[in-house]
Design a protein around this motif. Structure first.
Motif, short mmCIF file in Angstrom:
data_model
loop_
_atom_site.label_atom_id
_atom_site.label_comp_id
_atom_site.label_asym_id
_atom_site.label_seq_id
_atom_site.Cartn_x
_atom_site.Cartn_y
_atom_site.Cartn_z
N GLY A 11 33.15 5.17 -0.69
CA GLY A 11 33.02 4.84 -2.11
C GLY A 11 31.77 5.47 -2.71
O GLY A 11 30.82 5.82 -2.01
N LEU A 12 31.77 5.58 -4.00
CA LEU A 12 30.69 6.24 -4.73
C LEU A 12 29.35 5.53 -4.55
O LEU A 12 28.31 6.16 -4.44
CB LEU A 12 31.06 6.29 -6.23
CG LEU A 12 30.43 7.37 -7.08
CD1 LEU A 12 30.59 8.75 -6.47
CD2 LEU A 12 31.01 7.34 -8.48
N LEU A 13 29.38 4.22 -4.46
CA LEU A 13 28.13 3.46 -4.29
C LEU A 13 27.44 3.74 -2.96
O LEU A 13 26.23 3.54 -2.83
CB LEU A 13 28.39 1.96 -4.45
CG LEU A 13 28.78 1.49 -5.85
CD1 LEU A 13 29.13 0.01 -5.83
CD2 LEU A 13 27.66 1.76 -6.82
N ALA A 14 28.18 4.22 -1.98
CA ALA A 14 27.60 4.53 -0.68
C ALA A 14 26.63 5.71 -0.75
O ALA A 14 25.84 5.91 0.15
CB ALA A 14 28.71 4.82 0.33
N LEU A 15 26.71 6.48 -1.83
CA LEU A 15 25.83 7.64 -1.98
C LEU A 15 24.42 7.25 -2.44
O LEU A 15 23.51 8.09 -2.42
CB LEU A 15 26.42 8.62 -3.00
CG LEU A 15 27.74 9.27 -2.64
CD1 LEU A 15 28.17 10.20 -3.77
CD2 LEU A 15 27.65 10.02 -1.33
N GLU A 16 24.25 6.00 -2.84
CA GLU A 16 22.96 5.54 -3.38
C GLU A 16 21.79 5.86 -2.43
O GLU A 16 20.76 6.35 -2.86
CB GLU A 16 23.01 4.04 -3.66
CG GLU A 16 21.81 3.52 -4.40
CD GLU A 16 22.12 3.25 -5.85
OE1 GLU A 16 21.31 3.65 -6.69
OE2 GLU A 16 23.16 2.63 -6.12
N ALA A 17 21.96 5.61 -1.15
CA ALA A 17 20.87 5.87 -0.19
C ALA A 17 20.61 7.36 -0.04
O ALA A 17 19.46 7.79 0.07
CB ALA A 17 21.22 5.26 1.16
N GLN A 18 21.66 8.17 -0.04
CA GLN A 18 21.49 9.61 0.12
C GLN A 18 20.86 10.26 -1.11
O GLN A 18 20.16 11.25 -0.99
CB GLN A 18 22.83 10.28 0.41
CG GLN A 18 23.21 10.17 1.88
CD GLN A 18 24.43 11.00 2.18
OE1 GLN A 18 25.52 10.62 1.78
NE2 GLN A 18 24.23 12.09 2.90
N VAL A 19 21.10 9.69 -2.28
CA VAL A 19 20.55 10.25 -3.51
C VAL A 19 19.02 10.25 -3.46
O VAL A 19 18.37 11.19 -3.94
CB VAL A 19 21.06 9.48 -4.76
CG1 VAL A 19 20.28 9.85 -5.99
CG2 VAL A 19 22.54 9.77 -4.97
N LYS A 20 18.45 9.24 -2.85
CA LYS A 20 16.99 9.14 -2.76
C LYS A 20 16.39 10.29 -1.94
O LYS A 20 15.24 10.65 -2.13
CB LYS A 20 16.59 7.79 -2.17
CG LYS A 20 16.93 6.64 -3.07
CD LYS A 20 16.63 5.31 -2.42
CE LYS A 20 17.11 4.19 -3.37
NZ LYS A 20 17.11 2.90 -2.72
N GLU A 21 17.16 10.86 -1.04
CA GLU A 21 16.68 11.94 -0.17
C GLU A 21 16.86 13.33 -0.79
O GLU A 21 16.33 14.30 -0.27
CB GLU A 21 17.40 11.88 1.17
CG GLU A 21 17.15 10.60 1.94
CD GLU A 21 18.02 10.47 3.17
OE1 GLU A 21 18.67 11.47 3.56
OE2 GLU A 21 18.08 9.36 3.72
#
Length: 169
Positions: A11-21
């Motif tokens: 899901g799209l919300l799972a990208l939240e952690a990767q966006v920070k990197e």
């Protein structure tokens, strides 16, 4: 493509952690807006507006350099005229004339060289780098839009690859 795989599986919300990197601020903003639920049309409009603003900013810098490329020979000619005025004031000293005439013509040479070896190439380079960066940003917009739409990673790869010139694939 890896972001599309993760978004498709978790899901799209799972990208939240990767966006920070992510280091690219444009990609980071685009993905964050996508995760936050920004309407796809609004998201595309905002990102394309950023691209347009960047192109405009880069054109101003390139125009400055190109204008300087136009002015530099004129400044060199002015230096030559001032030097020749000194020559005219020292006609009674023939031993000084050679170096003074030389200095006058060197001013012209510097003006022409500054234009053709620095200012004009720099203006062209700014425009070229700007075009490459804009193309990269446009590619990112397409990728973000596809991730937001939930497109399969293979399709995302194919679509993004089709936007890259064959010589750079």
């Amino acid at each position: 493509v890896s972001l599309a795989e993760k978004a498709r599986k978790e899901g799209l919300l799972a990208l939240e952690a990767q966006v920070k990197e992510i280091e690219d601020p444009f990609l980071k903003r685009g993905l964050q807006m996508s995760i936050d639920g920004t309407d796809p049309e609004d998201l595309r409009s905002i990102l394309e507006g950023e691209i347009s603003a960047k192109k405009t900013e880069d054109k101003v810098a390139a125009k400055f350099m190109n204008n300087m490329g136009g002015y530099a020979p004129t400044i060199g000619i002015l230096g030559c005229i001032v030097g020749l005025m000194n020559v005219m004031g020292n006609l009674s000293n023939p031993e000084l004339l050679g170096p003074m005439v030389s200095a006058a013509f060197i001013a012209t040479l510097w003006g022409v060289m500054a234009a053709n070896f620095w200012f004009l190439p720099m203006g062209a380079k700014i425009l070229r780098v700007s075009a490459l960066q804009a193309a990269q940003m446009e590619l990112l917009v397409e990728g973000i839009a596809e991730i937001q739409a939930g497109t399969s990673p293979r399709t995302v790869r194919a679509k993004l690859t089709s936007l890259v010139p064959p010589s750079e694939q």
